[in-house]
Design an enzyme around this catalytic site. Sequence first.
Site, PDB file in Angstrom:
ATOM      1  N   TYR A 195       0.847  -1.180  -0.035  1.00  0.00           N
ATOM      2  CA  TYR A 195       0.042  -0.009  -0.061  1.00  0.00           C
ATOM      3  C   TYR A 195       0.899   1.032  -0.228  1.00  0.00           C
ATOM      4  O   TYR A 195       0.539   2.325  -0.424  1.00  0.00           O
ATOM      5  CB  TYR A 195      -1.039  -0.110   1.049  1.00  0.00           C
ATOM      6  CG  TYR A 195      -2.079  -0.756   0.837  1.00  0.00           C
ATOM      7  CD1 TYR A 195      -3.223  -0.359  -0.129  1.00  0.00           C
ATOM      8  CD2 TYR A 195      -2.369  -2.351   1.334  1.00  0.00           C
ATOM      9  CE1 TYR A 195      -4.312  -1.195  -0.471  1.00  0.00           C
ATOM     10  CE2 TYR A 195      -3.362  -2.938   0.684  1.00  0.00           C
ATOM     11  CZ  TYR A 195      -4.265  -2.491  -0.119  1.00  0.00           C
ATOM     12  OH  TYR A 195      -5.251  -3.037  -0.575  1.00  0.00           O
ATOM     13  N   HIS A 215      -5.703  -3.505   6.644  1.00  0.00           N
ATOM     14  CA  HIS A 215      -4.878  -4.437   5.803  1.00  0.00           C
ATOM     15  C   HIS A 215      -4.017  -5.122   6.697  1.00  0.00           C
ATOM     16  O   HIS A 215      -3.133  -5.890   5.933  1.00  0.00           O
ATOM     17  CB  HIS A 215      -4.420  -3.735   4.590  1.00  0.00           C
ATOM     18  CG  HIS A 215      -5.512  -3.217   3.574  1.00  0.00           C
ATOM     19  ND1 HIS A 215      -6.358  -4.126   2.849  1.00  0.00           N
ATOM     20  CD2 HIS A 215      -5.909  -2.159   3.261  1.00  0.00           C
ATOM     21  CE1 HIS A 215      -7.292  -3.802   2.204  1.00  0.00           C
ATOM     22  NE2 HIS A 215      -6.880  -2.431   2.311  1.00  0.00           N
TER      23      HIS A 215
END
Lengths: 725, 725
Positions: A245, A400
């Site tokens: 990310y 996440h």
Amino acid sequence: MILRSAPLALGLALSAIPAAAVAQPVTDAASGTAEQTSLFAAELRDARAFVDGMIGEGVVVPVPKDPGGGYTHEQHKRNYRALQLGGRLYSLTGERKYADYVRDVLLAYAKLYPKLDDHPAKANQHPGRLFWQVLNDAVWLVHAAQGYEAIRDILPQGERRIIDENVFRAAARFLAVDSRATFDRIHNHATWAAAGVGMTGYVLGDQALVDLALRGSDGTGRTGFLRQVDELFSPDGYYAEGPYYQRYALLPFLVFADAIERREPGRRIFERREGVLLKALDTTIQLTYGGCFFPLNDALKDKCLRTDELYEGVAIGYARTKAPGLLSIAQWQGRTVLTAAGQALSMDLADGKARPFPFRTTLLRDGPGGEKGALAVLREGAGFDGSALIAKNTSQGMGHGHFDKLGWQFYDNGNEVVTDYGAARFLNIPAKEGGRYLPENETWAKQTIAHNTLVVDGKSHFGGDPELAERHAPRQLAFVESDRLKLSAAEIDSAYPGVRMQRVLALVRLSDIAEPLVVDVLRSESETAHVYQLPLHFNGHIMRSGFVRTSFTQARPVLGDANGLQHIWIDARGQPKSATDGFLTWLTGDRFYTARWIPQSGATVLIGESGANDPDFNLRREPMVIQQVSAVRSPVFVTVLEPHGRYDGAAERTDESESRVASLSHQRSGQYDLVTVERRDGRKHTLAISWVDDPDRDHTAIIEGRDVVWRGFAALVDNPRENAP
Amino acid sequence: MILRSAPLALGLALSAIPAAAVAQPVTDAASGTAEQTSLFAAELRDARAFVDGMIGEGVVVPVPKDPGGGYTHEQHKRNYRALQLGGRLYSLTGERKYADYVRDVLLAYAKLYPKLDDHPAKANQHPGRLFWQVLNDAVWLVHAAQGYEAIRDILPQGERRIIDENVFRAAARFLAVDSRATFDRIHNHATWAAAGVGMTGYVLGDQALVDLALRGSDGTGRTGFLRQVDELFSPDGYYAEGPYYQRYALLPFLVFADAIERREPGRRIFERREGVLLKALDTTIQLTYGGCFFPLNDALKDKCLRTDELYEGVAIGYARTKAPGLLSIAQWQGRTVLTAAGQALSMDLADGKARPFPFRTTLLRDGPGGEKGALAVLREGAGFDGSALIAKNTSQGMGHGHFDKLGWQFYDNGNEVVTDYGAARFLNIPAKEGGRYLPENETWAKQTIAHNTLVVDGKSHFGGDPELAERHAPRQLAFVESDRLKLSAAEIDSAYPGVRMQRVLALVRLSDIAEPLVVDVLRSESETAHVYQLPLHFNGHIMRSGFVRTSFTQARPVLGDANGLQHIWIDARGQPKSATDGFLTWLTGDRFYTARWIPQSGATVLIGESGANDPDFNLRREPMVIQQVSAVRSPVFVTVLEPHGRYDGAAERTDESESRVASLSHQRSGQYDLVTVERRDGRKHTLAISWVDDPDRDHTAIIEGRDVVWRGFAALVDNPRENAP
């Protein structure tokens, strides 16, 4: 406006357009030396081919219908790419067809956009308009704004107003107001939204929109882009969600920052927090092996530096820093971007200015103030195919995040060796849950047992509760970098109630052995007895074990029924008595690896494989070895991973397929831990750990009847025979 | 003898040595243009580094003790490489140290060799002296003779006699007399022995040894090298054991033939049987995909064109043919050999004379007279990453043969897609049965169920009896090569008593679909009912199936208890009703593949994986789908394999992940088989099979109420809508 045509080595008419209308103006001086074979020339060719193809297809702006991977989803993605590249092509070539195409597409969106409501395929609480999730709408806007910026000045006022209002203001309103819950988060989705809204503000000349993007909905700066810059990266440029990310978040950060720098240089955005944005770019690249990102947390393993985010990022970063290592990254990528920055990078690369990127051993603190643990990257040898040990002592990293405190991964010889599963997801493949995260991402990939760290009583860290996990981070105890020893130590006492875990992970170089060994010392302390399971997930084909195995050859039991244990088949079981028979050797690529450990008293070792309870074939099937012990309070797990030998199938040669280590021993001496590696040739080496992070403090312990002195947190001590002059 | 020194671009003294003493003399003219960067220059550098290193270690000729992969085994291998390269270096550079080293090593062997008896690690009925099997001793002699040839003339007579007698005559005697059982076989082991003995004969000037090598022990020519040339290759240059051993066998054939050509050009050895030896080289390369050999029969999959055998072979072949395609193979190999042929090749490559190797669709007959079936290779697109379908209609291929008559494999897009397990072996890895073939090679890899062909009543072809299998070969019925259709058809009625199997495998190109589809029509006829199992082994991750699955998620049953079935775990089971739901889609690399079939009435489909009953982790775990039907006499299995779409993880794009085929139908019309592919867009295409291999014969059948006429064995017929003008 005036179009100036100039001859160009590319054989194209190059046009300089008033600076305000061009994202990053291409200078005539620069363009004169561009070559047909350069990265930039290739980008120009590819962009022309793509946009010309889109023009040939005509304007296609479908009513949104499909989820990720479906037709309308992919068409709107193609459209935003065409808008961005069409604008850049117009800026570069002055060819009117590109401006016309961008305009026509935007006019089509102007008709469609006002009619849209929540996307019909919405699947969560953050639906988009053009896409199933608002995130993609923000990405669309970041790209579309760049395309529009290149052509807006030449539009008649009527068209300009239609597009301003019905596309850009409407989209900005949707992101900032209708989707305020997303917009005001401190999260990469919000960064994309801020970038879209802010860049729209610059294009429309609307400072209020820019301020909204920079300082959040309420204008206080408690949210918005600047706060995101301050909070989402650690002082070392580490992004809490992890490399996958980080790569994704980097693009809106750098692209919007680049726009801010051009429009409002007084903000000195690239100097904010001691240049954290450029640090973040460097860190993003440090978080790779073989060009691909360490798959920490939710991450797809095929994500590498060859992505659009990093083409933009490397070009912007190189324009600001001229760091020659970035050129070698661009060379590996084989790509750049159609901007002045991309062109300058391409020329410097062609001029031979590239140098190897300085991959290094580094400790990357996590958290806005660097207070939420750290990621330790220990390297030996070349960046792309040397050894890299990653110790994950970071914070949870939001939704996440995976439950793997103090976990580790290891790369060597160009391969993943000790692995992290990454995410259970087939991105954008409709047959796999529409391309979204699979159910097994929760039931397997996030669970502790799917990682290389300690499982207590069959449960995941923090009971698998992400909100609880978010409140605690490990504490980095030490970080040592010396010639023969690179080491990370960390602890956490909140992953399991009443259990304190401390872990030392070290990369050590022993004399006359080319490959570094990994030494892993994991202490767990508790007042009460527990079941402990320590998995080691590896990539390779099993060659042999040192212990006698009981094999489940006709029916493999499943390890458990929850917390990821339900996904593990057990292939075999054994009870090694010491580190002499407590080992497993496998082959990865053309090198052998032996994991060797000191068995706990009464412990069992399990050889297993992922893939049980997976009726939809959503999981990859990967091997692991698990140390398991019951009714113990405070075990110390000592493991050594040894790369060795070579298998050359083509030449039919095999060297050193047997481990060079004979045994291991562990000695607790006061507060010290002493781990001794005994080699088959009789030499011995001791990793002496004081647990005191003071580099000037001396420590003394008795090893084999002999006083040994070392300084600092830990040291590698050779036995007397080695030390003899 | 006279050493002539000449300046060389390499900065080395080049020496021309009397032709008789040099394997392949390097001409002064050629050497003048060699470049530092050429393949040849690199070989020279590497050979110097290797031999200089060996010289530095001193002469090390240990008493034989270890099996393959062990120390003495590897040292004797290093020695023969050093003997060969040392000789070549001496010939090239005239540096005396290389000659001295070769002499010293040979003198050490002269001391050791006479004392040797059967190797202590012998494991079969063909023990060697220096190595565990006689084969390796023959390989040793082929290399050592080349080294000796380069230096023998300069030795004093005393040393020469010692080496002649105690090494070369002794080794030749061991191979030809003591190991006569091997020497007189028609088999690649015997070719190595013949080459070793014959080349020794040339070096010693002993024509009797040469004749022994050429015409066998009894001198009649019923055995020996010439007979091997006549019998081991088919007229199309196919070697019965398959590509892996073809590669291995090629070296002694070409190296000895090269020696014969130099010493006895009157034998016209390269013209024998219409140039079969050079055809064999071309065929060896045709038997590759992505540079690696089709893993038919016992074969290790990491065996590619980058092997010593092919460096020698390509250089010798290029010297004889000057075929420019061989240069591109050398370029891909990145290697050549230290001979005049290697140097000439290297120069032509540097001069830009390389052209792509002409990979082609080809039928390679098997058997000395081409009468024992054939291997059909159907290709579309580029040789290295296009599509290749291999239909294995060959003879058994002796002891390394697998029981997979009429089996197939498929490559596409750079990947293995429909796979063959190859051999169960980890070559030279001591922990894996000393590096020999594993027990699972017999119990799994050779068995029919491990291949993509029909299993009847749970047994392997010929009951798994290699001698019975050797007596029967399939009959190639047809081979069609046209623009849109490439097809192989074959039959066999001896694999199972009372069962006749006929199989058509075709690569078809449908309009507006870039990738060719595979169509597979397998007819089995019997008077009695049987259980039929048709496996499809594939490489990839399962995306979806069209049918409802019952999954074995907590305990996977094993398919059977013998003939390889004991090694298959069953993951899931289903009962598709038609070709609409009878399909399975997987992802291989970045492309999707859908296998679709017309289910037999009452049939079950199983999704399985290899690896059951494998306590030593000797097997790779690979997926398969098996059609299974009981109590049927004469089923017709129709399967279509369709490559489609693209998954681009970096760009997060997925295209056409769903099959473009809606259904399949099969119609038996008289003796004709008509297989129709119905596309989702409504278009239909029929593969019409007449089974009459006469290209001028017309056939008529009614398809969807319409008379369709085609010519020859088979044709691809589009439906009327497509045929409309």
